[in-house]
Write an enzyme that holds these catalytic residues in place. Structure first.
Site, short mmCIF file in Angstrom:
data_model
loop_
_atom_site.label_atom_id
_atom_site.label_comp_id
_atom_site.label_asym_id
_atom_site.label_seq_id
_atom_site.Cartn_x
_atom_site.Cartn_y
_atom_site.Cartn_z
N LYS A 118 0.82 -1.22 0.00
CA LYS A 118 0.00 0.00 0.00
C LYS A 118 0.84 1.26 0.00
CE LYS A 118 -4.50 -1.31 1.79
NZ LYS A 118 -5.52 -0.98 2.79
N LYS A 201 -5.78 -11.84 -6.81
CA LYS A 201 -6.85 -11.94 -5.82
C LYS A 201 -8.07 -11.12 -6.26
CE LYS A 201 -6.61 -9.66 -1.91
NZ LYS A 201 -6.35 -9.12 -0.57
N LYS A 204 -11.49 -5.25 -4.38
CA LYS A 204 -12.28 -4.08 -4.74
C LYS A 204 -11.43 -3.06 -5.48
CE LYS A 204 -12.08 -2.95 0.11
NZ LYS A 204 -12.96 -3.21 1.22
P1 AMP Z 1 -10.90 -6.20 2.96
O1 AMP Z 1 -12.01 -5.99 2.01
O2 AMP Z 1 -9.56 -6.28 2.31
O3 AMP Z 1 -10.98 -5.29 4.16
O4 AMP Z 1 -11.09 -7.68 3.54
C1 AMP Z 1 -12.12 -8.01 4.46
C2 AMP Z 1 -12.13 -9.50 4.72
O5 AMP Z 1 -12.38 -10.22 3.50
C3 AMP Z 1 -10.80 -10.05 5.28
O6 AMP Z 1 -11.09 -11.10 6.19
C4 AMP Z 1 -10.13 -10.60 4.05
O7 AMP Z 1 -9.23 -11.63 4.36
C5 AMP Z 1 -11.31 -11.13 3.24
N1 AMP Z 1 -11.01 -11.12 1.80
C6 AMP Z 1 -10.78 -10.03 1.02
N2 AMP Z 1 -10.54 -10.38 -0.26
C7 AMP Z 1 -10.63 -11.75 -0.29
C8 AMP Z 1 -10.50 -12.73 -1.33
N3 AMP Z 1 -10.24 -12.40 -2.60
N4 AMP Z 1 -10.65 -14.03 -0.99
C9 AMP Z 1 -10.93 -14.39 0.28
N5 AMP Z 1 -11.06 -13.52 1.31
C10 AMP Z 1 -10.93 -12.21 1.03
#
Ligand code: AMP
Ligand code: TRP
Length: 338
Positions: A118, A201, A204
């Site tokens: 980041k 991955k 968003k």
């Molecule tokens: P974030 O949107 O990055 O704040 O992630 C929120 C939650 O979603 C965290 O527990 C991440 O590990 C999970 N997460 C985000 N992207 C993925 C993905 N592509 N696959 C599985 N888990 C995800």
């Protein structure tokens, strides 16, 4: 020193910084609802203080926080069974984070891959908050003495750091006060990949909307994105080894397994030998049946933000009953007069 046994308690958080997607659902939200339904006390958090480690438009942040609350509830996290909170409404998170800023070492923070990704090449211009992010995350968890943290694979390193902070605090002050938390990274879909590139991955921040299924997508959009998902020309194998070096095929099978509460083996036992022309419509139907109702329910909840705000205020009250005594005891251990 005797080993303290901590009562099992689940904590997890998600940043309110934009649209929720299928990766968030399978890696996090769905598993939060599953943990709550096993009867363990669970606390789930919108981490707005984490979101502002990078610039946020204030009006968007408010909207995203409420939308995330709606996403939690629509995914099955019940404000009656779980404690649902917004981080900044429980001030003990930030208060404990300061203590942890003084426990964690610069070197530990500098090794975090999320920081490196980041901050990028221009770390000098990144916020101090972005660097300290994992100490606040450790505080989120440890202010409740949480023992289990369900997350996706990408959060593993932060949870190891949480364990290091707890262990160093306990060691430095000669106490057995903070639990050494267990990450819970399990199931077929702890790492959901982009629908356009099996090596990336689902995220968003991907500029291509076709790379992800948003929890706000309607049935037609979900089906279309799955129909267009990148695949290879071969049929599905009947054994897991057959998915080796086939990242796109593996991803679609993982998604099917995650949505249907099955193992990859079970999915291949049922669908092995099928071409994607057959498997994709089955996956689209499954995804629509699981995701479209979430988007409808989110829209319904978002039509009454007063109710969402009421639920969050109630969650904060419940949370503070746990967090305030733990902060008080931490201050005592550290030597603050109070
Ligand atoms: P974030 O949107 O990055 O704040 O992630 C929120 C939650 O979603 C965290 O527990 C991440 O590990 C999970 N997460 C985000 N992207 C993925 C993905 N592509 N696959 C599985 N888990 C995800
Ligand atoms: N860092 C997590 C993410 O980006 C969000 C988060 C903040 C979190 N605090 C947490 C996750 C505590 C689990 C537990 O996804």
């Amino acid at each position: 020193m005797t080993e303290t046994t901590f009562t099992p308690r689940v904590f997890s958080g998600i940043q309110p910084s934009g649209d929720l997607h299928l990766g968030n659902y399978l890696g996090a939200l769905k598993r939060f609802a599953d943990a709550q339904d096993k009867g363990v006390q669970s606390i789930y958090c919108m981490v707005d203080l984490h979101a502002i480690t990078v610039p946020q438009n204030p009006a968007d942040l408010k909207r995203s926080t409420r939308e995330l609350a709606a996403g939690f509830i629509a995914s099955g996290v019940s404000p009656e069974k779980s404690i649902l909170i917004n981080q900044s409404q429980v001030p003990e998170h930030a208060q404990l984070a300061w203590i942890f800023n003084c426990v964690a070492r610069m070197g530990w923070m500098g090794r975090m891959t999320q920081w490196k990704d980041k901050a990028g090449k221009n770390a000098e211009a990144a916020s101090l908050g972005l660097f300290a992010y994992p100490a606040l995350m450790a505080a989120d968890i440890l202010i409740y003495h949480a023992t289990h943290v369900p997350v996706g694979e990408d959060q593993k390193q932060h949870l190891e750091l949480t364990r290091d902070i707890a262990a160093k605090f306990n060691h430095d002050y000669g106490v057995d006060f903070f639990p050494i938390t267990e990450p819970v990274i399990e199931g077929a879909a702890t790492r959901v990949m982009s629908l356009r590139d099996g090596a990336k991955k689902m995220s968003k921040s991907d500029p291509s909307d076709a790379s992800r299924i948003n929890l706000t997508d309607d049935a037609d959009t979900i089906a279309k994105k799955i129909r267009k998902a990148k695949t290879d020309p071969d049929a599905l194998p009947s054994e897991v080894e057959g998915l080796k070096d086939r990242p796109e095929a593996r991803n679609l099978v993982n998604i099917y397994a995650g949505l249907n509460d099955q193992t990859v083996e079970q999915v291949l036992a049922d669908h092995g030998g099928q071409q994607f022309g057959t498997f994709k419509p089955a996956l689209a139907e499954l995804a629509v049946s699981k995701i479209a109702p979430i988007s409808t329910e989110m829209a319904r909840l978002m039509s009454d933000v007063t109710e969402i705000d009421r639920l969050l205020a109630h969650g904060a009250e419940q949370a503070r009953e746990i967090s305030a005594p733990i902060l008080k005891k931490t201050y005592e251990i550290v030597g603050m007069v109070g």
